[in-house]
Write a protein that holds these residues in place. Structure first.
Motif, PDB file in Angstrom:
ATOM      1  N   CYS A  20      40.392  28.491  42.509  1.00  0.00           N
ATOM      2  CA  CYS A  20      39.534  29.639  42.190  1.00  0.00           C
ATOM      3  C   CYS A  20      38.154  29.123  41.763  1.00  0.00           C
ATOM      4  O   CYS A  20      38.060  28.192  40.976  1.00  0.00           O
ATOM      5  CB  CYS A  20      40.167  30.441  41.058  1.00  0.00           C
ATOM      6  N   ALA A  22      35.732  31.348  40.621  1.00  0.00           N
ATOM      7  CA  ALA A  22      35.065  32.482  39.972  1.00  0.00           C
ATOM      8  C   ALA A  22      34.415  32.112  38.646  1.00  0.00           C
ATOM      9  O   ALA A  22      33.599  32.860  38.123  1.00  0.00           O
ATOM     10  CB  ALA A  22      36.050  33.622  39.764  1.00  0.00           C
ATOM     11  N   CYS A  47      43.589  34.322  36.117  1.00  0.00           N
ATOM     12  CA  CYS A  47      43.312  35.263  35.033  1.00  0.00           C
ATOM     13  C   CYS A  47      42.764  36.557  35.654  1.00  0.00           C
ATOM     14  O   CYS A  47      42.601  36.647  36.869  1.00  0.00           O
ATOM     15  CB  CYS A  47      42.288  34.656  34.074  1.00  0.00           C
TER      16      CYS A  47
HETATM   17  S1  SF4 Z   1      39.659  30.741  34.516  1.00  0.00           S
HETATM   18 FE1  SF4 Z   1      40.156  32.503  35.789  1.00  0.00          FE
HETATM   19  S2  SF4 Z   1      38.238  32.969  36.847  1.00  0.00           S
HETATM   20 FE2  SF4 Z   1      38.024  30.929  36.008  1.00  0.00          FE
HETATM   21  S3  SF4 Z   1      38.605  29.571  37.693  1.00  0.00           S
HETATM   22 FE3  SF4 Z   1      40.452  29.928  36.426  1.00  0.00          FE
HETATM   23  S4  SF4 Z   1      41.497  31.651  37.391  1.00  0.00           S
HETATM   24 FE4  SF4 Z   1      39.395  31.610  38.191  1.00  0.00          FE
END
Ligand code: SF4
Length: 435
Positions: A20, A22, A47
């Motif tokens: 991910c 993000a 998350c």
């Molecule tokens: S903390 Fe959440 S948003 Fe950030 S990289 Fe991990 S899964 Fe993705």
């Protein structure tokens, strides 16, 4: 037949381990489950922020448009090459959600065009890079910090809100010979506004707003043994000399410490330099490192690819046929605000939303080519818009975490959309055929 093959592939790849992007945590343990229509159904381990990120769909986008009208990929590539060929000083920018592979192609294209290439859209992006050039860095991977650090100072960051799994993945887990329970780790928070992060810390130090630089200077002076005026310290930082003295003593007696910083600190070159100098000072007697918490996407990868390919991490100009570095001239914001770029190629980034108003206004008046998988305002506004495959879901690639670790983005299914790097190569080939 093609549909059957695709379905067969879907079932065989229904569960894919991917990464991910993000936020700067760059979690590489995401299990993607997709349905037979290639929609993301489950994102195990992600998350809420990550789940929203994976739920963003580019399916509604046409493969390509020219001035808002549907076009074939070939027509779009041809038109993009024509715009770039006619430009006097094109700017290749964005790159935030591009893979290492795509950034490499974008750099080669900028070189062939004699263009400027950059990825910085905020003062903070550039400040962190320039601080690195000025003061160097004592650093480590987040993994090393997770396994070894018995003290972590989170400076001006609310990781709990901005990097939701940072604690879970890097600070709350320790199963190493050096530290085997999170209780053995002292977590100190320093910032100017109490937040979820300060509540997690064993000790929170509330400094005056905009006094990170002064506070870091005070801390470094104490670590170096410089005597300070107690009144001046309170006036400059909002915190008493005794508190800073205690923190300095704790830091000096830690076996392995890390300063994790983000947010406001990243916007100030002087503060990032001070963090680097503080950990260098501490490293004379023990081991300390400084780590940016990192931001969403692959800006760190963009800086690395540019440095590998050109020798410079940002704001590179190929107009003289050799790469030259202009951190005060050829950043995206400055080129647009000064009206120097006459055509803009935006790679995997929603550019206007990251710019101040003068740069965004200048961008709106220029011919723009955009490559992305997200239905962004940039793609809608572009003269040529090409929908590319989404790395980490529809195609494979590589991304770089903020500590320099390369992580895989795996394909959960095959798409008809071309990869970003394939489109950039096609534009380069079309341009080469014109000369
Ligand atoms: S903390 Fe959440 S948003 Fe950030 S990289 Fe991990 S899964 Fe993705």
């Amino acid at each position: 037949m093609a549909a059957q093959l695709r379905l067969a592939k879907l079932f065989s790849m229904a569960n894919t381990l991917t990464t991910c992007t993000a936020c700067g945590s760059t979690c590489d343990d995401i299990q993607l489950q997709i349905d037979t229509q290639a929609h993301v159904m489950r994102t195990d381990n992600a998350c809420e922020l990550g789940q929203r990120w994976f739920a963003t769909e580019g399916d509604t986008l046409p493969p390509a448009t020219i001035r808002g009208q549907p076009a074939t990929l070939e027509q779009a590539v041809h038109h993009a090459a024509q715009l770039l060929d006619e430009a006097k000083l094109p700017l290749v920018t964005g790159l935030k959600q591009a893979t290492i592979e795509a950034i490499r192609e974008a750099t080669a294209l900028a070189d062939a065009l004699g263009a400027c290439i950059d990825w910085t859209t905020s003062a903070g992006d550039a400040a962190a890079m320039l601080a690195l050039q000025t003061a160097g860095a004592v650093t480590a991977t987040i993994g090393e910090v997770a396994q070894r650090a018995d003290m972590v100072v989170v400076w001006q960051a609310n990781l709990t809100a901005t990097h939701p799994r940072y604690h879970e993945r890097y600070l709350d887990k320790c199963t190493s010979p050096w530290i085997d329970t999170p209780e053995q780790r002292t977590l100190v928070w320093v910032g100017s506004e109490l937040c979820e992060e300060s509540e997690k810390a064993s000790h929170a130090i509330l400094i005056k707003p905009n006094s990170s630089f002064e506070s870091l200077l005070v801390l470094r002076a104490i670590v170096s043994g410089v005597e300070l005026d107690a009144e001046a310290v309170v006036e400059q930082t909002g915190v008493s000399l005794d508190v800073w003295q205690d923190l300095a003593n704790q830091m000096k007696s830690a076996r392995y410490g890390a300063v994790v910083h983000a947010g406001e600190l990243g916007a100030s070159r002087e503060s990032v330099i001070e963090v680097a100098r503080l950990v260098a000072e501490l490293t004379a007697t023990t081991r300390w490192v400084a780590l940016p918490a990192g931001s969403a996407g692959n800006s760190s990868g963009a800086a690395s690819v540019l440095a590998w390919q050109t020798g410079f991490p940002l704001a590179v100009n190929f107009a003289q046929r050799v790469p030259s570095f202009g951190p005060d001239e050829w950043t995206t914001r400055r080129m647009l605000a000064r009206g120097e770029a006459d055509t803009v190629l935006v790679v995997a980034s929603d550019l206007p939303s990251q710019l101040d108003s003068s740069a965004a206004e200048a961008l709106a008046a220029l011919p723009m080519i955009a490559l992305d998988w997200q239905p962004t305002a940039t793609l809608k506004a572009a003269e040529v818009a090409i929908r590319v495959a989404r790395p980490g879901v529809e195609c494979a690639g590589t991304t770089q975490r903020s500590d320099g670790m390369m992580l895989p983005l795996r394909a959960a299914w095959d798409t008809d959309s071309p990869t970003c790097e394939a489109v950039l190569r096609a534009i380069a080939t079309n341009l080469a055929a014109r000369s």
